[in-house]
Design an enzyme around this catalytic site. Structure first.
Site, mmCIF file in Angstrom:
data_model
loop_
_atom_site.group_PDB
_atom_site.id
_atom_site.type_symbol
_atom_site.label_atom_id
_atom_site.label_comp_id
_atom_site.label_asym_id
_atom_site.label_seq_id
_atom_site.Cartn_x
_atom_site.Cartn_y
_atom_site.Cartn_z
ATOM 1 N N ARG A 35 56.139 28.209 52.516
ATOM 2 C CA ARG A 35 56.822 29.490 52.708
ATOM 3 C C ARG A 35 55.863 30.653 52.975
ATOM 4 N NH1 ARG A 35 58.873 30.971 46.537
ATOM 5 N NH2 ARG A 35 56.796 31.253 45.627
ATOM 6 N N ILE A 41 48.171 29.041 46.599
ATOM 7 C CA ILE A 41 47.570 30.094 45.786
ATOM 8 C C ILE A 41 46.066 29.908 45.654
ATOM 9 C CG2 ILE A 41 47.443 31.059 43.443
ATOM 10 C CD1 ILE A 41 49.857 32.006 45.019
ATOM 11 N N SER A 180 42.134 35.749 27.404
ATOM 12 C CA SER A 180 40.718 35.386 27.567
ATOM 13 C C SER A 180 40.539 33.939 27.991
ATOM 14 C CB SER A 180 39.945 35.632 26.267
ATOM 15 O OG SER A 180 40.282 34.639 25.297
ATOM 16 N N HIS A 443 12.664 16.396 38.186
ATOM 17 C CA HIS A 443 11.991 17.530 37.548
ATOM 18 C C HIS A 443 11.333 18.388 38.624
ATOM 19 C CE1 HIS A 443 9.590 19.811 34.661
ATOM 20 N NE2 HIS A 443 8.550 19.614 35.483
#
Length: 464
Positions: A35, A41, A180, A443
């Site tokens: 639509r 969203i 929150s 690393h």
């Protein structure tokens, strides 16, 4: 005469459009009804544009702290309209990308408001015109919308939902964030970094209440240090426009009610599923507080009607919706997918610092009766984190002491929303501590902290 398909999907968010693509790959004739804008969203008004805003505030924060990196940046400022415009362009680019994917995968896109009129039948209203569709199977992927306060509906002027907060025409000076969870904390982080005076009100005893307690406590200290005012165990008894702002009635822990005026307020208290007025009631589709009830594959109680994504309940996450879509269409096409395991869905909050987790918190694991081994490694012990100037945070792992099963992982700090996937893969593969200990981590990387956290759970940490 109605157009006929093997599958029609109502809604084109990250659940719907992903399901459409996978269904087409499996040889089904597919149509998707939308639509508004393809991508739903998440792509247009949620996950993606908010991350664009947060990237802006992150860079702005670094510019303001350039001296700590040996750099100079003078006369720092921002153009709010351009900040918003960049965010909208990012969303627009991805919306166009979804359109391209629909065309590439031969998915028919039907624009309009869809309603299920009977099993296997939909009507799509396109202004004054109505298009009729028929399908062997229908998937409802209509998503959800922001929940309003019962006593103060968002007006887009001074009382905002997330949609308003993403396209501000003016910068809040004093901002109240109500709730929150991830959405509330992300917007609080963005607006605080951009210079607003931010207060968060949370009814529960701690912020980010679904996260591990140690993570919540760390975030409380980190956000407070950044200047955000946190009011936990605190309720909101009133919110009303007042002059050029809003006045809030805040009920504190001690029961005292105070009034305070803010320039703007963002309501981030959850979502409401989009299940009304799409024909489900007439078909007898079962819901629970508005959310469609499904099994582990997405089937409802009504034959031929399936549902995926936010409309089916928590966790309300885009990646959960996408995976549900894949499972559903593979089952519809006659395959044998694994049912959805919500325990392996990661959760991410893209604030500063970031938060990420998967599986059980330490408290939940104890409640479930597990004997635990818990490892924790701080960012300050990691060379890459120190080099980045991001030495605040930690990685925490929770194991079953008897079997070595990784029950949960919890992180707070720089880029943890990227790191969490390592633990998600480990859980999906049912990895134990032994395999994780023997894995070689590059690393210098932030990921080394994941290794050290695992080692620490068994008293073998090298660098801490």
């Amino acid at each position: 005469m109605a157009d006929t398909y093997d599958l029609v999907i109502l809604g084109s968010g990250p659940g719907g459009y992903v399901a459409a693509i996978r269904a087409s790959q499996l040889g089904l004739k597919v149509a998707i009804v939308e639509r508004e804008r393809l991508g739903g969203i998440c792509l247009n008004w949620g996950c993606i544009p908010t991350k664009a805003l947060l990237r802006t505030s992150e860079i702005y924060h670094y510019m303001q702290n350039a001296e700590s990196y040996g750099l100079k940046a003078d006369n720092i400022g921002f153009d709010l309209a351009k900040v918003v415009d960049r965010s909208r362009k990012v969303a627009g680019q991805l919306n166009a990308g979804v359109k391209g994917l629909m065309k590439k995968n031969k998915v028919t896109v039907v624009e309009g408001v869809g309603t299920v009129t009977a099993k296997g039948k939909l009507s799509v209203k396109q202004g004054d015109k109505t298009v009729e569709l028929e399908a062997k199977t229908i998937i409802v992927a209509t998503g959800a919308r922001a929940r309003d306060l019962p006593f103060a509906k968002a007006d887009g002027k001074t009382i905002w939902t997330y949609r308003h907060a993403m396209v501000p025409t003016e910068m809040p000076t004093k901002l109240l964030v109500i709730g929150s969870g991830a959405i509330g904390v992300e917007f609080a982080s963005f607006y605080n970094d951009m210079g607003a005076d931010v207060t968060i009100v949370e009814m529960l005893p701690r912020i980010l209440p679904v996260e591990d307690e140690e993570v919540s406590a760390f975030m409380d200290k980190a956000l407070t240090k950044q200047g955000i005012k946190l009011l936990t165990g605190t309720g909101l008894e009133g919110l009303a426009p007042s002059g050029n702002g809003v006045t809030a009635k805040i009920k504190h822990k001690d029961g005292k009610v105070t009034e305070e005026t803010f320039s703007h307020a963002i309501v981030a208290i959850g979502i409401v599923p989009n299940t009304e007025n799409i024909g489900l009631e007439a078909l007898g589709v079962e819901t629970d507080r508005g959310h469609i009830k499904t099994d582990g594959y997405g089937r409802t109680n009504v034959d031929g009607i399936w549902a995926i994504g936010d409309v089916t309940g928590a966790p309300w996450l885009a990646h959960k919706a996408s995976h549900e879509g894949i499972i559903a269409v593979e089952k519809i096409a006659g395959g044998s997918p694994h049912q959805m395991d919500k325990a392996n869905i990661p959760g991410c909050t893209y604030s500063r610092p970031q938060v990420a987790s998967v599986g059980m918190t330490e408290a939940k694991a104890k409640e479930a009766g597990y004997e635990l081994k818990v490892g924790k490694f701080p960012f300050i012990g990691n060379g890459k984190a120190i080099a980045l100037g991001e030495a605040e945070g930690f990685v925490k792992t929770v194991f079953d002491a008897k079997t070595g099963e990784l029950l949960g992982a919890h992180m707070v700090g720089a880029e943890v929303t990227e790191l969490i996937q390592g633990y998600v893969v480990a859980r999906q593969l049912e990895t134990t501590e032994a395999e994780l200990m023997e894995t070689v981590f590059a690393h210098p990387t932030l990921s080394e902290m994941m290794h050290e956290s695992v080692l620490g759970a068994y008293g073998r940490s090298i660098h801490y």
